[in-house]
Design an enzyme around this catalytic site. Structure first.
Site, PDB file in Angstrom:
ATOM      1  N   SER A 293       0.983  -1.198  -0.305  1.00 54.00           N
ATOM      2  CA  SER A 293      -0.018  -0.359   0.276  1.00 54.00           C
ATOM      3  C   SER A 293       0.947   1.235  -0.348  1.00 54.00           C
ATOM      4  O   SER A 293       0.123   2.278  -0.298  1.00 54.00           O
ATOM      5  CB  SER A 293      -0.674  -0.226   1.164  1.00 54.00           C
ATOM      6  OG  SER A 293      -0.484   0.124   2.541  1.00 54.00           O
TER       7      SER A 293
ATOM      8  N   GLU B  42       6.364  -9.465  16.476  1.00 49.29           N
ATOM      9  CA  GLU B  42       5.375  -9.930  16.141  1.00 49.29           C
ATOM     10  C   GLU B  42       4.667 -10.590  17.330  1.00 49.29           C
ATOM     11  O   GLU B  42       5.536 -10.984  18.310  1.00 49.29           O
ATOM     12  CB  GLU B  42       5.542 -11.067  15.246  1.00 49.29           C
ATOM     13  CG  GLU B  42       6.221 -10.727  13.769  1.00 49.29           C
ATOM     14  CD  GLU B  42       4.935 -10.030  13.003  1.00 49.29           C
ATOM     15  OE1 GLU B  42       3.805 -10.114  13.037  1.00 49.29           O
ATOM     16  OE2 GLU B  42       5.732  -9.044  12.165  1.00 49.29           O
TER      17      GLU B  42
ATOM     18  N   LYS C 196      18.762 -13.179   4.960  1.00 53.39           N
ATOM     19  CA  LYS C 196      19.433 -12.030   5.026  1.00 53.39           C
ATOM     20  C   LYS C 196      20.853 -12.231   4.816  1.00 53.39           C
ATOM     21  O   LYS C 196      21.597 -12.334   4.237  1.00 53.39           O
ATOM     22  CB  LYS C 196      19.304 -10.584   5.717  1.00 53.39           C
ATOM     23  CG  LYS C 196      18.047 -10.313   5.537  1.00 53.39           C
ATOM     24  CD  LYS C 196      17.320  -9.702   6.932  1.00 53.39           C
ATOM     25  CE  LYS C 196      15.618  -9.086   6.659  1.00 53.39           C
ATOM     26  NZ  LYS C 196      15.649  -8.230   8.418  1.00 53.39           N
TER      27      LYS C 196
ATOM     28  N   VAL D 261      17.004  -7.210   1.986  1.00 53.82           N
ATOM     29  CA  VAL D 261      17.686  -7.187   3.305  1.00 53.82           C
ATOM     30  C   VAL D 261      17.423  -5.358   3.613  1.00 53.82           C
ATOM     31  O   VAL D 261      17.737  -4.966   3.100  1.00 53.82           O
ATOM     32  CB  VAL D 261      19.193  -7.249   2.945  1.00 53.82           C
ATOM     33  CG1 VAL D 261      20.507  -7.558   4.410  1.00 53.82           C
ATOM     34  CG2 VAL D 261      19.210  -9.035   2.631  1.00 53.82           C
TER      35      VAL D 261
END
Lengths: 433, 433
Positions: free
Chosen positions: A13, A186, A201, A128
């Protein structure tokens, strides 16, 4: 120039917003306007502010193969359907911009091969360290140099937690809860705190730095859940700070140049407070690169978030769009070096070991003998406390990790050692060349 | 792929060494070997270790127009003959890699126009901040973003001097002598300490960041020769540090977006010790970039020296060589924005002012009235000392530089002000958007 967007979450978005708000600038920089051809989502019924509903579709497969699409931006994440969609896009002549670290770290080879086969661009700066321009410098600016080591703080969640433990004296659980309440972590923090995100990464960075194929499965990974307040206090006593580091190192062979292989690992380690990475606070990311000619470089910035990641996506989008205008794709990944990834046991590092010991003569001799038995040389020993509280802090010189962990095993078996209270690797010194 | 080298000094000889030592890697990355076609020097009789004498010539003009040369590397420096040689090279179809900040800052427009006209590449990463990949990120990674401000420490000599003044309490002359004895400063340090070098780099950075033409002559420039031990002590008292900053700022207009113009300036200023630039020590360089979406980024590394600069040259060389292989030049500079460069008086900043004042009633009222008269609002006043030693430290809010300097003039005229002991700008806060 028509662009298809796969996914319209936090990053997607923002991409839509920037494409709209910066349309004039982008057109000037590319040489032609960028137009959004469609947005593939799973749940079209979800209201998306600022998104033209006519562009929304659930048919991602149809969108990526449409003739009027030139470039596909993938911000769905995960392995499938992202991989299939990106392969389909390249097969039908489109170039791809992606932020998908998991897929690149697991199966980048398939994607790079497709890019090469179909003459498509595959750009992934956003995968990354968010907005920090890092992959392009490694891929392009340092392409004439020889990278020895990449040392990175590439996960903002764990850096926030460790920074809280360091600055506020918080324990791991307390710091994790605070990170969750602030939206830095999270509800299920596994991918971050167990180092999976950083390991993906690290694989991408190692591949670029050493021109050698590396996947997430090749990366030795330890998370930060075992890091204790005692570890953090021990680091402070050493004038160090604990950071979760992604480390990619070229391991020199005896004869020099390209080396025996590469070491790619993620774990919490102590680094000196004078190291530029030590001052990276809160959820910031930074990557420290040591190269033969360029010397030490550091790249610092916000490693995550919708807008920073979208900025990186748009940078790639402009580059790819210019390549489309020019009719020539950009450089394809070169993994010509094909160096082996060495097992962790062969990686050379240093240990900090904190022991609770009994208060009797000969303790130090027994401890020292254990180090000698595995040919690990001791840099410093410090005795802390007395009597029942007697403690030893040992810092080693550089040695193979297998030898260092054998020492720790041996110490656990000693009668005079009550407990191995803390073990942590020490990093951040100059690479020996 | 045949490469001509103009100049074989500190940087040029490192380029020759790297081309030889990393020949295999470079060939793999470009897809074809890079071969040195000739080296133009002024004094061919000077012995150069590792340089094939058969390649050396004094005929630079002949070398850059030779049919068998594909790419020209210019590391002579200065305006002429560098400009003529680079123009000749592009005219005859060659691409150019240069480290020449003076020329780019004075007459970049002529070079960019030639690159566009002849379809040549013109790459110049090495011209600013040595090996730090900075121009490519600005030019490419942030091309989809909107840069608000660039704040850089881009001169290693002056950073070394100011760092010595801060950490060892040295005076300017003492620190300069030390820098000279260590080879960080030239025998004639004017270009560094008077800010000319930083101003050239600021012009290049501003042009890239804001897509607008800026030359060195547009840059407001103040050096560090007037920075006193008292200024440095004052900064410490404010929990700040004095750095020579190159500042490129987009000045917003009332209606938002592209802004009224750009402000480009170089001067010593106080920045908070918590700012990432504050911890840049010794002769290191770092550039802090604030962008709309990417947020705050910092690029850190060695800003000068033969090997780091040669690393940047080689990165550009590989990019250009790949473009030659692919048959399409890279992106050309876009200065479509054409924003005006605002005069220093219109630049909004903050002042720190340290006054020796007489010990009598009404001093503060007289001083405050002077600020009010020029509509400069005071953020904080602190009184230091008593009686004959009475001193006032005033820190302002943000105001146009013309108003701030009018205040200082006014203060100098007050009976109750014995001396304006120190005036310094304060930078490093978030850009107001």
């Amino acid at each position: 120039m028509r662009v298809a967007l796969l996914g319209c979450g936090v990053v997607g978005s923002e991409v839509v917003r920037l494409l709209r708000e910066q349309a004039d600038d982008l057109a000037a920089r590319v040489g032609t306007p960028l137009e959004l051809a469609g947005i593939a989502v799973r749940r079209p019924e979800r209201v998306r502010a600022g998104v033209d509903p006519a562009l929304v579709t659930t048919d991602a497969q149809g969108l990526v193969t449409r003739d009027d699409v030139d470039i596909v931006i993938e911000v769905i994440g995960g392995i499938e359907p992202a991989r299939t969609l990106m392969l389909e896009a390249m097969k039908t002549g489109k170039s791809v911009v992606t932020a998908n670290k998991a897929l690149l770290a697991e199966d980048g080879a398939t994607l790079f091969a497709a890019a090469r086969e179909y003459g498509a661009d595959l750009y992934y700066e956003a995968s990354v360290a968010g907005a920090i321009p890092l992959l392009r410098p490694l891929r392009e600016s340092l392409v004439g140099d020889h990278v020895h080591r990449v040392l990175g703080i590439v996960n903002g969640t764990t850096n926030y937690i460790l920074d809280q433990m360091d600055s506020a004296g918080a324990g791991f659980n307390e710091a994790l809860e605070e990170a969750q309440s602030l939206g830095y972590a999270e509800a299920d923090p596994t991918a971050d705190v167990e180092g999976f995100d950083a390991a993906a990464k690290a694989a991408i960075l190692a591949q670029l730095a050493f021109h050698t194929p590396v996947t997430a499965a090749d990366v030795h990974r330890e998370g930060i859940t075992e890091v204790s307040a005692a570890d953090v206090a021990g680091a402070t006593g050493m004038d160090c700070v604990v950071k979760l580091l992604a480390i990619c190192e070229r391991v020199p062979s005896d004869d020099g140049r390209n080396g025996r292989g590469v070491s790619v690992r993620v774990y919490p380690a102590m680094i000196p407070r004078t190291h530029p990475l030590a001052s990276v606070r809160e959820a910031y990311n930074a990557v420290f690169v040591e190269a033969e000619s360029a010397g030490s470089l550091m790249f610092y910035g916000a490693g995550a978030g919708g807008a920073p990641t979208a900025s990186a996506v748009l940078g790639d989008l402009v580059a790819v769009a210019r390549n489309v205008v020019g009719g020539t794709p950009g450089p394809v990944e070169v993994t010509y070096a094909k160096l082996p990834v060495l097992p962790m046991g062969e990686t050379v590092t240093r240990y900090y070991i904190h022991l609770d010991v009994t208060d009797e003569a000969g303790v130090l001799a027994a401890v020292a003998a254990e180090f000698a038995r595995h040919e690990v040389s001791i840099q410093a020993v410090r005795q802390v406390g007395l009597g029942e509280e007697a403690q030893l802090v040992v810092v080693t010189h550089r040695a193979p990790d297998a030898a260092l962990s054998a020492v720790v095993e041996g110490l656990r078996g000693l009668d005079s050692v009550r407990e191995v209270a803390s073990v942590m690797r020490v990093e951040g010194e100059e690479t020996p060349r």
